[in-house]
Structure formats: C-alpha cells, structure tokens
Design an enzyme around this catalytic site. Structure first.
Site, PDB file in Angstrom:
ATOM      1  N   LYS A   1       0.838  -1.205   0.000  1.00  0.00           N
ATOM      2  CA  LYS A   1       0.000   0.000   0.000  1.00  0.00           C
ATOM      3  C   LYS A   1       0.872   1.253   0.000  1.00  0.00           C
ATOM      4  O   LYS A   1       0.656   2.176  -0.796  1.00  0.00           O
ATOM      5  CB  LYS A   1      -0.906  -0.022   1.237  1.00  0.00           C
ATOM      6  CG  LYS A   1      -2.097   0.893   1.149  1.00  0.00           C
ATOM      7  CD  LYS A   1      -2.977   0.764   2.398  1.00  0.00           C
ATOM      8  CE  LYS A   1      -3.799  -0.494   2.387  1.00  0.00           C
ATOM      9  NZ  LYS A   1      -4.410  -0.794   3.709  1.00  0.00           N
TER      10      LYS A   1
ATOM     11  N   ARG B   1      -3.272   3.184   8.476  1.00  0.00           N
ATOM     12  CA  ARG B   1      -3.589   2.040   7.618  1.00  0.00           C
ATOM     13  C   ARG B   1      -2.445   1.039   7.597  1.00  0.00           C
ATOM     14  O   ARG B   1      -1.298   1.404   7.405  1.00  0.00           O
ATOM     15  CB  ARG B   1      -3.843   2.514   6.186  1.00  0.00           C
ATOM     16  CG  ARG B   1      -4.668   3.757   6.095  1.00  0.00           C
ATOM     17  CD  ARG B   1      -4.728   4.294   4.669  1.00  0.00           C
ATOM     18  NE  ARG B   1      -5.389   3.384   3.754  1.00  0.00           N
ATOM     19  CZ  ARG B   1      -5.431   3.579   2.432  1.00  0.00           C
ATOM     20  NH1 ARG B   1      -4.806   4.614   1.890  1.00  0.00           N
ATOM     21  NH2 ARG B   1      -6.056   2.715   1.655  1.00  0.00           N
TER      22      ARG B   1
ATOM     23  N   GLY C   1      -8.544  -7.323   4.282  1.00  0.00           N
ATOM     24  CA  GLY C   1      -9.395  -7.472   5.456  1.00  0.00           C
ATOM     25  C   GLY C   1      -8.697  -8.086   6.655  1.00  0.00           C
ATOM     26  O   GLY C   1      -9.309  -8.327   7.681  1.00  0.00           O
TER      27      GLY C   1
ATOM     28  N   MET D   1      -6.004  -6.859   8.377  1.00  0.00           N
ATOM     29  CA  MET D   1      -5.596  -5.930   9.419  1.00  0.00           C
ATOM     30  C   MET D   1      -6.460  -4.680   9.359  1.00  0.00           C
ATOM     31  O   MET D   1      -7.072  -4.387   8.347  1.00  0.00           O
ATOM     32  CB  MET D   1      -4.126  -5.652   9.264  1.00  0.00           C
ATOM     33  CG  MET D   1      -3.392  -6.918   9.627  1.00  0.00           C
ATOM     34  SD  MET D   1      -1.699  -6.689   9.890  1.00  0.00           S
ATOM     35  CE  MET D   1      -1.176  -6.833   8.239  1.00  0.00           C
TER      36      MET D   1
ATOM     37  N   ARG E   1      -3.605  -1.381  -6.446  1.00  0.00           N
ATOM     38  CA  ARG E   1      -2.787  -2.608  -6.378  1.00  0.00           C
ATOM     39  C   ARG E   1      -3.211  -3.511  -7.517  1.00  0.00           C
ATOM     40  O   ARG E   1      -4.284  -3.337  -8.091  1.00  0.00           O
ATOM     41  CB  ARG E   1      -2.988  -3.313  -5.038  1.00  0.00           C
ATOM     42  CG  ARG E   1      -4.416  -3.756  -4.832  1.00  0.00           C
ATOM     43  CD  ARG E   1      -4.608  -4.453  -3.494  1.00  0.00           C
ATOM     44  NE  ARG E   1      -6.034  -4.552  -3.211  1.00  0.00           N
ATOM     45  CZ  ARG E   1      -6.548  -4.665  -2.000  1.00  0.00           C
ATOM     46  NH1 ARG E   1      -5.769  -4.666  -0.954  1.00  0.00           N
ATOM     47  NH2 ARG E   1      -7.846  -4.748  -1.820  1.00  0.00           N
TER      48      ARG E   1
ATOM     49  N   HIS F   1     -16.529  -8.364   1.831  1.00  0.00           N
ATOM     50  CA  HIS F   1     -15.525  -9.292   2.368  1.00  0.00           C
ATOM     51  C   HIS F   1     -15.698 -10.690   1.782  1.00  0.00           C
ATOM     52  O   HIS F   1     -14.747 -11.299   1.296  1.00  0.00           O
ATOM     53  CB  HIS F   1     -15.633  -9.334   3.892  1.00  0.00           C
ATOM     54  CG  HIS F   1     -14.697 -10.318   4.517  1.00  0.00           C
ATOM     55  ND1 HIS F   1     -15.076 -11.599   4.846  1.00  0.00           N
ATOM     56  CD2 HIS F   1     -13.382 -10.220   4.811  1.00  0.00           C
ATOM     57  CE1 HIS F   1     -14.033 -12.236   5.346  1.00  0.00           C
ATOM     58  NE2 HIS F   1     -12.992 -11.425   5.335  1.00  0.00           N
TER      59      HIS F   1
ATOM     60  N   SER G   1      12.382 -42.031  -7.035  1.00  0.00           N
ATOM     61  CA  SER G   1      11.209 -41.180  -6.857  1.00  0.00           C
ATOM     62  C   SER G   1      11.161 -40.814  -5.379  1.00  0.00           C
ATOM     63  O   SER G   1      11.081 -41.691  -4.518  1.00  0.00           O
ATOM     64  CB  SER G   1       9.945 -41.930  -7.271  1.00  0.00           C
ATOM     65  OG  SER G   1       8.828 -41.139  -6.976  1.00  0.00           O
TER      66      SER G   1
ATOM     67  N   CYS H   1       7.014 -37.841  -5.907  1.00  0.00           N
ATOM     68  CA  CYS H   1       5.591 -38.159  -5.955  1.00  0.00           C
ATOM     69  C   CYS H   1       5.034 -37.844  -4.570  1.00  0.00           C
ATOM     70  O   CYS H   1       5.768 -37.636  -3.632  1.00  0.00           O
ATOM     71  CB  CYS H   1       5.377 -39.614  -6.319  1.00  0.00           C
ATOM     72  SG  CYS H   1       6.127 -40.779  -5.192  1.00  0.00           S
TER      73      CYS H   1
ATOM     74  N   TYR I   1      11.233 -34.687 -12.908  1.00  0.00           N
ATOM     75  CA  TYR I   1       9.774 -34.617 -12.975  1.00  0.00           C
ATOM     76  C   TYR I   1       9.136 -34.480 -11.594  1.00  0.00           C
ATOM     77  O   TYR I   1       9.775 -34.755 -10.576  1.00  0.00           O
ATOM     78  CB  TYR I   1       9.210 -35.854 -13.685  1.00  0.00           C
ATOM     79  CG  TYR I   1       9.284 -37.134 -12.882  1.00  0.00           C
ATOM     80  CD1 TYR I   1       8.213 -37.550 -12.089  1.00  0.00           C
ATOM     81  CD2 TYR I   1      10.428 -37.935 -12.905  1.00  0.00           C
ATOM     82  CE1 TYR I   1       8.277 -38.711 -11.343  1.00  0.00           C
ATOM     83  CE2 TYR I   1      10.494 -39.108 -12.159  1.00  0.00           C
ATOM     84  CZ  TYR I   1       9.422 -39.496 -11.378  1.00  0.00           C
ATOM     85  OH  TYR I   1       9.489 -40.648 -10.641  1.00  0.00           O
TER      86      TYR I   1
HETATM   87  P1  ADP Z   1      -7.767  -2.331   3.670  1.00  0.00           P
HETATM   88  O1  ADP Z   1      -6.345  -2.697   3.532  1.00  0.00           O
HETATM   89  O2  ADP Z   1      -8.524  -3.214   4.570  1.00  0.00           O
HETATM   90  O3  ADP Z   1      -8.420  -2.089   2.347  1.00  0.00           O
HETATM   91  P2  ADP Z   1      -7.428   0.503   3.921  1.00  0.00           P
HETATM   92  O4  ADP Z   1      -6.239   0.997   4.649  1.00  0.00           O
HETATM   93  O5  ADP Z   1      -7.335   0.522   2.454  1.00  0.00           O
HETATM   94  O6  ADP Z   1      -7.781  -0.937   4.449  1.00  0.00           O
HETATM   95  O7  ADP Z   1      -8.644   1.358   4.413  1.00  0.00           O
HETATM   96  C1  ADP Z   1      -9.957   0.983   4.181  1.00  0.00           C
HETATM   97  C2  ADP Z   1     -10.729   2.147   3.667  1.00  0.00           C
HETATM   98  O8  ADP Z   1     -10.661   3.238   4.517  1.00  0.00           O
HETATM   99  C3  ADP Z   1     -10.230   2.670   2.335  1.00  0.00           C
HETATM  100  O9  ADP Z   1     -10.744   1.949   1.266  1.00  0.00           O
HETATM  101  C4  ADP Z   1     -10.762   4.071   2.333  1.00  0.00           C
HETATM  102  O10 ADP Z   1     -12.066   4.100   1.830  1.00  0.00           O
HETATM  103  C5  ADP Z   1     -10.767   4.438   3.780  1.00  0.00           C
HETATM  104  N1  ADP Z   1      -9.623   5.305   4.030  1.00  0.00           N
HETATM  105  C6  ADP Z   1      -8.380   4.956   4.376  1.00  0.00           C
HETATM  106  N2  ADP Z   1      -7.585   6.043   4.479  1.00  0.00           N
HETATM  107  C7  ADP Z   1      -8.353   7.113   4.197  1.00  0.00           C
HETATM  108  C8  ADP Z   1      -8.118   8.510   4.098  1.00  0.00           C
HETATM  109  N3  ADP Z   1      -6.923   9.028   4.332  1.00  0.00           N
HETATM  110  N4  ADP Z   1      -9.149   9.298   3.776  1.00  0.00           N
HETATM  111  C9  ADP Z   1     -10.368   8.761   3.533  1.00  0.00           C
HETATM  112  N5  ADP Z   1     -10.647   7.469   3.591  1.00  0.00           N
HETATM  113  C10 ADP Z   1      -9.664   6.640   3.923  1.00  0.00           C
HETATM  114 MG    MG Z   2      -7.854  -0.851   1.006  1.00  0.00          MG
END
Ligand code: ADP
Ligand code: MG
Ligand code: MG
Length: 876
Positions: free
Chosen positions: A23, A93, A102, A104, A337, A455, A764, A831, A851
């Site tokens: 990220k 984040r 989902g 963390m 991503r 999710h 094998s 195997c 193999y």
């Molecule tokens: P995940 O890895 O679970 O997708 P994120 O870190 O991407 O978690 O955060 C989940 C959501 O929170 C993002 O999709 C976004 O909508 C919201 N979010 C995160 N950071 C910001 C920010 N700086 N401003 C507004 N919304 C945010």
């Molecule tokens: Mg996200």
C-alpha cells in the site's frame, strides 16, 4: 543519525514494497505520477520487525521519528494535528508486502477529541458530519486498538435509531451523533475503567502499535499460513491525511477495478456509495451503486477517475484494484494494487494483455497463480440437471464456480461438518475475517448482504471458492439456524446449490460435471509448457484417474499404488487368504487369484497412457490394514476364509505392530515373501506384453520398490523382479524394456543414495514418508500438536503440505547429487502431496529433478508452477 524508519509518500516509490509494504509503495508511486493522493508518511516494515524485537514496544527513536514526520506532514497539508481551528485528521492504515485483504484494521478520522471536534464542526460548518466522523473514530479506535467488540457499538446505534424511530444511519442528525459520542465514551469507560484517550498524539502512537500488533492476530496468522507469507516480513503503517466521503451528497467513496475481476472483461468495474466513508462499501452496510452510475451523478469526476484508472493499468501493466474517495466533488486516490481475480479472469486478462501488446507470453505465464487454477479444474453443474432445477433466488455472481452442499450457518459448523467429510455451503448474513477458516472448507458461500467487493466476495475469489453475495431476498435467522427464500425454508443440513457465475440459487442438490482445458486456458497452458523444464506426471491408481491426468496434460504416471487395487470386495478376499496362509504354497495359491485382477488393472493403465511412462509401486502398507478389526467382522471373515476365528485372531495379533508406519511394510514384505514381488512382476510384465502386442505403441513399465533403506534389500527384491521379468519377456519373444527403481523415502536411502543408485535406475522421492521419518512425526498425528507449533512460531506451515526445504529438501538435494554421481542419467522425480504444491515444485526445479508427480487435479497447477519456476530460475 540512526537508521531511517519513516518515509514521506514523496520519498518512496513502487519498487519499495519490501520496506514500505504494498500500500505504501503504491501510494508513493501514485504521488510520483502526480495523481491526487492525500499525503502522509509510511512507517516501514523494519519498524514492525523492530517493534517485535524490542518486546512489542516502539522505541523512543522511532517514536521521535514518527512525530518528526507528523510535523513534515502538517507542513505539506497546511493543517495542524489537534488544532481546534482547522485540524489535520489522519487515517492509520496497515499495509504488508503482500496484500492481505481485510486481515488488518484501519482507523479513520484519528486526531479528534471533544475540543477538536467542536472546531472541526465550525470549520466545516457541518456539525453532523463532524460528530459522525468523531463517533466513527471512537468506534474504530475502541475496536482495533482496545479490542472492544464492534457489535456492541452497533447495538448502541440501533438503540438510538429505535428511540428516534428511524431506520438508516443517514437519518440521524448532528445532535444524535453528539449523543452517540457520549454514549460510546460512557460504554468505553465502563468496559475499560478509564476515559477514552483524548490526546491525539497518544491516539496516533497507540494506533500504530495496534497495526503492528495486528500482524500477529489469529486471522492474520491463518491467512499467512494459507498463503505462505513469512511471519518475519512484518507490516508497514501508513499515516495519511483524511479526505471525507461522508461530508455530504457531493461526496462518496468507492472501489473499482480496471477490468472485471470475476470474468476478466475489459471494462471499468466497481461500486461506490454517496455520503459514506471507507468501510461502508466493503462492509456491505448499504448496497452500493455500480460505478457506471457515477458517470451520471458526477460526470467530471467519473472522467477523471476513468483516465487515472487507464493510466494506472498501463503503468503497472496489470489489472488494478483501486480505492477512491470524493470530497465535495473532488477526487482522491487512496489505493491501487494489482487486483485479485478469479482464475477465469486471470487467464482472460493474461491472454488479453498479450493480445493488446502490453506484456509478452512469458510475463503472462507469471500472472496466474498456479493454486488458483484449482477452481477451473473442479466440477461444474451438470448442464441438463441445472436447466431442470428451479431458481429460487438470485444474488450477485461474486465468485464463479458451482457449489452443492448442505447448509450451515456458522464458520465453526462449516469446519466441523467438513471434517466429518460433509460438503457444505456456508450461508451468512455477511462474512467477516473471523470466518476465514470456515469459508476455506465450504463448497460455496452465500451471503444476504454485501456487494461485489464485500468481504465474502473478495475472500472467496482469492480462494477460488464459489460465492453468491448480497441476496437480500433471504430472510435469515442465524441464531435459530434457519432461512427462507422463494417460499422455501432451509434448516441446517438441507441441500442447496449455488452458481457463482450467474448468482442463481437452487433449493436442491444439483450434480456437478468435470471441467476441461480449452480456449484461453489451453492457449495459456501452451505458453507455460514452452517454458518449463520439469516433466509433470500424475499419480493414478485406476484407468479413470490416468485418463483424467492425461486430459489435464500429464506426461506419464509417476505413482500407481497397487494396494489401492486390493480393497475392492472381490479382491480383498484373495488378499486375506494370502495373509492367513502359513506356508509358501498356500500363499502362492492366493496370490495366483490376485494376479489376473492386477494384470487387468495394469493393462487398463497402459492403454490409458498410450505408451507414456507408467511407474508401478509394489505393495507398500503393513498387512494388518487388509484385515478386519471389529469382532463381528472377524467372525464373518474367518467363515469366508474357511479358518477358525481363533486362527484369524492369532494372525491379526501376530501382525500387531507398535509403530506400523515403521514396521513390516514396503520392500520388507517382498523380502519376507518374495512370491508377492514375483506375482506383481508377472502382472506388470504380462500386462505390458499383452498391450504392446495389441497396440501401436510400446509399453516400458517402470517398477518401483518402496521403502528401501539399504542397497542390499533393493538388490534382493530386484533380483526376484529381473528373474521373473526376463523369463516372461523371453517366452513372449518380444523386445521389451523395463526399469527397476526405488522410492527414496527413508533418510538412510538419501544418505546412501550413491550406493542405492548402483541398483536403482530411477529415484522417486516419496516426500510424505521422507517428511514423516525426517521430522519423526506422522502426518496423521501432527494435527494434534502443530497448532501449538504455529502459535509459538516454531513452524510456519505444515511440512506435509509444503516441502520443508531446509531439512527434508537437503536430503533430496543430497540424494539427487549422490545418485547422479553413480548413474549420470538417473531419472529423478517426486511423488506425493508435494508434487502438486507450487512452492515445492519450484524447489524441485531448482535442485534439478526431472519430474514431479501429483494427483490428476493438480497436474495443471504443477505445469504452471514448473513454468514459473523455470522463468524465475533459468539457470537451474
Ligand atoms: P484495507 O487494507 O482493509 O483495504 P485501507 O487501509 O485501504 O484498508 O482502508 C480501508 C478504507 O478506509 C479505504 O478503502 C478508504 O475508503 C478508507 N480510508 C483509508 N484512508 C483514508 C483517508 N486518508 N481518507 C479517507 N478514507 C480513507
Ligand atoms: Mg484498502
Ligand atoms: Mg511411502
């Protein structure tokens, strides 16, 4: 100055994912591309590792560096943290190297307290928005940092809504939000015995810690084990300026893909919600609108977003999964991503990107995860039966495939039932990360709420599990374990079928049919085959398995377990006669009865393989496995065999072993009873002669002696084989070759492989037994204690699923080298379960085996894994 642990987005770039996490690296890359990204900084994965090294503490230097970067961020944003007039609010984040959707938790709106929120309300001139943001923050912070369960807060909101007589969150006004804040904080104090932390700087540090801590939470650990992500990678933390999708009707938040992640179709695909924040879209709280609506809602924003999406895809040369937020008509990019996709979509996208000239074939081969192919190889609904079945409801086609099974309502039940061998469909209101293990074992997942990016949908696609989401017509009572749909009531255990490609739901069991490799799949596999150096064989005990393996591209049979042929009604009796016989003559008589069955089976296998190599392993399991254990069976079988009950019991007793897996089995049986090897050789060779005579191809049987640990025992059995085989071939007056080789599955065989290779024409590696004997614990018993080993970070994964490259792998490597020293052209393979496991296949390529052999359904997976290994390690 010490080591640098914190980076501004403008200091990083896309290639720094190891340090900044996926990220963080991509936020930096988008920043460099000049895209509208709210600015901030990334605390590196090394800081996470340090946190654990320091005994779960963020040390003073790193704390100071974080605050220093907070200062730099304030300058860039032109706002001050905790400033009551115009506060800088941030999100915290998590972001690991590999995306863990989902897994963390993210905290939004951090930086508010009772004083700051007042200023924020004044500054934005929108008290409802300010207090909505504040109550969300308290909720998220309490949940993620303080582990106060989310549903408790939902209950407080529901109570408030009930008091006001409203249904939706948006119907609550500023005073209601203010009141919620008061109630939340009271609840917090009651549970925690202290006030909610009001200093934003402390909130920030606690939040960073919580992200680091979450790297070690149980669901992250399960996810990592499933995806072979090493524990020591750690996660980065991104601190980013908040932008607000919940600030009114010209604001919103959404998720979109540059191509359809379910089908691969080339078109912007996604969802958004007006006047909403982050989690709202993915949590399935309200049903979002398709991204195409944005074109009408806010045409300029849509155009800008579409242009950015296009640019990102071209930049990364892959399908992108993007998160964005619109604040008062202005677009912000929050994440990009390489998007998770179904196997079908992965294939289509890889092939399309080649045709569009964006990537070459080799790159395309690297774009599909081998494991994923699994979902394409498993049965689809029988078309005729599906047509005849009645559709009782429809949800979103969230993850394709066909699933038929018994309804269960909780992830725990799914696990329990699956362990009993039941096929289940998990039906939930919506899923959450805790459900992951249950989702993994279910045939399919059906949810009442949640969109295409919920999710359930994201996780199911990642696992290649069929999923239908957001079927709002379902009336469910999870506690009572019952739901109704289309006028039908379903209790736990009732059959249901769901089609993840159409979203159709059927209230009955629909039989499924096998899949084939054609179209994009076939073309793609052709590219893979051009790259790989390893041959891919299949494990097959029956002509049916052999045919299936060939259809999936197997180039031979690497393992035929002959004992599996003995368990059928008619055959087991002869086998038992052989076992109770107390002299060679009687034993030979019984074996003569088995001979025609074996021979017929082998003829079927040779015919199915049309001249491709067929490796037949001689009898392997301890003999007691063929005898009954229950009192009543013993009486009956004694009768059948014409012996007394006492006699049979004494045979069974005589066969009792303290440690059967290390007992009288494998080649030890042939050493004690050479007539068994003689009979099996006769069956193998006669079948080969017969099939060669009547076909256009030649059969070259490969005879494999199991469980060898000493060259002399191999020589002893081999002498029996050669004497028998040569005589038959001479009598038949035919020119036929055969080979005698061995399994390497006892550490001693690996250690003395140079000697063993004097007699063995091929090796094998039986890595199931080799793992068992090297670790000194059995696959079947390991389940009882491996969880403790995972919990204590002693082992990260099950060595029976993924080859232990350090220990067992060392033996494999050593044996390969020693074997080649003696016999340079020796054919080496593996195997067993590991032959179809992508990382284990990569290992086999690297150590130069010839193999791998795996079950028919894993053959395409092994082909692709072998191709990827060859591309990644060209010199091996
Ligand atoms: P995940 O890895 O679970 O997708 P994120 O870190 O991407 O978690 O955060 C989940 C959501 O929170 C993002 O999709 C976004 O909508 C919201 N979010 C995160 N950071 C910001 C920010 N700086 N401003 C507004 N919304 C945010
Ligand atoms: Mg996200
Ligand atoms: Mg074995």
């Amino acid at each position: 100055m010490g080591k640098k642990y914190v980076y501004l987005f403008s200091e990083g770039n896309g290639s720094m994912r190891e340090l900044l996490g996926g990220k963080g690296a991509n936020l930096a890359e988008m920043t460099n591309l000049g895209m509208p990204v709210p600015q901030g900084f990334t605390v590196s994965t090394e800081a996470c590792t340090k946190y654990y090294e320091d005994g779960r503490k963020i040390n003073d230097e790193i704390q100071a560096e974080i605050y220093e970067y907070l200062g730099k961020m304030e300058e860039i944003c032109g706002k001050k943290f905790a400033d009551p007039n115009n506060p800088l609010l941030v999100s915290v984040r998590s972001g690991a190297r590999a995306s863990m959707p989902g897994m963390m938790d993210t905290i939004l709106n951090l930086g508010l307290n009772d004083e700051v929120v007042e200023g924020f309300a004044k500054f934005t001139n929108n008290p409802r928005f300010a207090y909505d943001s504040y109550r969300r923050f308290i909720q998220m912070f309490s949940d993620v940092v303080m582990e106060l369960p989310k549903p408790e807060f939902e209950k407080i909101i529901d109570a408030k809504k009930a008091e006001k007589g409203v249904k939706e969150d948006v119907e609550l006004d500023a005073d209601d939000m203010k009141d919620l804040v008061v109630r939340f904080k009271a609840f917090y104090k009651e549970k925690k015995g202290e006030d909610f932390p009001s200093d934003p700087k402390i909130q920030l540090m606690e939040a960073v810690k919580a992200v680091f801590r979450s790297w070690d939470n149980p669901r992250a650990n399960v996810y990592r084990r499933m995806n072979e992500i090493p524990y020591d990678w750690g996660t980065a933390v991104n601190v980013q300026q908040m932008v607000f999708g919940n600030s009114g009707d010209r604001s919103g938040t959404g998720v979109a893909f540059t191509r359809n992640p379910a089908t691969g179709e080339k078109a912007l695909f996604g969802e958004y919600l007006i006047n909403a924040q982050g989690e709202d879209v993915v949590a399935g709280v309200r049903t979002p609108s398709p991204i195409s609506h944005l074109k009408e809602d806010m045409p300029e924003v849509y155009d800008q977003f579409a242009a950015i999406a296009d640019r990102l895809e071209k930049h990364y040369k892959d399908m992108q999964d993007m998160e964005f937020t619109i604040e008062n008509g202005k677009l912000f990019m929050l994440q990009t991503r390489n998007g998770k996709r179904t196997a079908a979509a992965a294939l289509k996208i890889a092939v399309d990107l080649v045709d569009e000239g964006m990537i070459d074939e080799k790159t395309a081969v690297l774009r599909v995860e081998p494991k994923q192919l699994d979902s394409l190889l498993h049965p689809q609904f029988d078309a005729a039966k599906m047509k005849a079945a009645k559709v009782i409801g429809k949800g979103l086609a969230a993850s394709p495939g066909a699933a038929c099974g018994k309804v269960v309502f909780t992830a725990e039940d799914a696990k329990e039932w699956a362990e009993k061998g039941e096929k289940v469909v998990l039906v939930r209101r919506e899923t959450s990360p805790e459900d992951i293990e249950g989702m993994a074992v279910a045939q399919g997942i059906l949810t009442v709420r949640g969109g295409m990016t919920s999710h359930a949908a994201v996780v199911a696609r990642g696992m290649g599990t069929c999923c239908v989401s957001g079927c709002g017509e379902i009336d469910i009572d999870e506690e009572k374990k019952v739901f109704t749909l289309g006028g039908q009531t379903f209790n736990e255990g009732d059959y249901i079928s769901i089609d993840g490609s159409t979203g159709n739901i059927y209230g009955e069991a629909i039989p499924t049919a096998a899949a084939t490799i054609s179209g994009d799949f076939g073309r793609f596999m052709g590219w893979a085959d051009k790259e790989r150096k390893l041959q891919v064989f299949t494990n097959a005990d029956t002509p049916r398995d052999a045919k299936q393996g060939r259809e999936f591209g197997a180039e031979g049979i690497g393992l035929c377990r002959t004992e599996h042929m003995f368990f059928e009604e008619t055959r087991i009796k002869a086998m038992r006669e052989m076992i109770v016989a107390d002299n060679v003559e009687d034993r030979k008589k019984a074996l003569a009865k088995i001979l025609p069955y074996q021979q017929g089976d082998f003829e079927g296998l040779y015919e199915a393989m049309e001249g491709k190599p067929v490796t037949i392993r001689f009898l392997d399991p301890p003999l007691h496995e063929f005898l009954p254990t229950k009192e009543e069976d013993i009486a009956e079988i004694a009768g059948e065999l014409g012996v007394t009950v006492e006699k049979l019991k004494s045979v069974i007793e005589g066969l009792h072993e303290f440690n059967p897996m290390m007992g009288h089995r494998g080649c030890r049986l042939a050493v004690s009873y050479p007539e068994i090897a003689e009979m099996q050789t006769t069956a193998v060779i006669t079948a080969a002669i017969n099939v060669t005579k009547r076909s256009s191809f030649k059969v070259t049987p490969l005879i494999m002696i199991p469980l060898v640990g000493e060259v002399k025992e191999l020589k002893f059995v081999k002498d029996v084989v050669v004497a028998t085989a040569d005589k038959l071939i001479e009598e038949a007056g035919i020119d036929m070759k055969y080979e005698v080789g061995t399994m390497i599955e006892i550490p001693r065989a690996a250690l003395t492989a140079d000697e063993i290779a004097k007699e063995a024409e091929f090796f094998s590696f039986g890595t199931n037994d080799l793992t068992q004997m090297t670790f000194g614990f059995s696959r079947d018993d390991a389940g009882k204690f491996l969880d403790y080993y995972y919990a204590n970070k002693i082992y990260e994964s099950d060595p029976f699923a993924h080859l232990d490259q350090k220990g067992v792998g060392k033996l494999v490597e050593m044996a390969a080298e020693l074997g080649r020293k003696t016999r340079p052209d020796i054919h080496l393979g593996i195997c067993g379960e590991h032959g179809g496991d992508p990382t284990s296949v990569e290992f086999c390529h690297r150590v130069g085996l010839n193999y791998v052999s795996c079950s028919p359904f894993r053959v395409p997976i092994a082909r692709l894994a072998a191709a990827q290994a060859a591309i990644k390690y060209p010199k091996a």
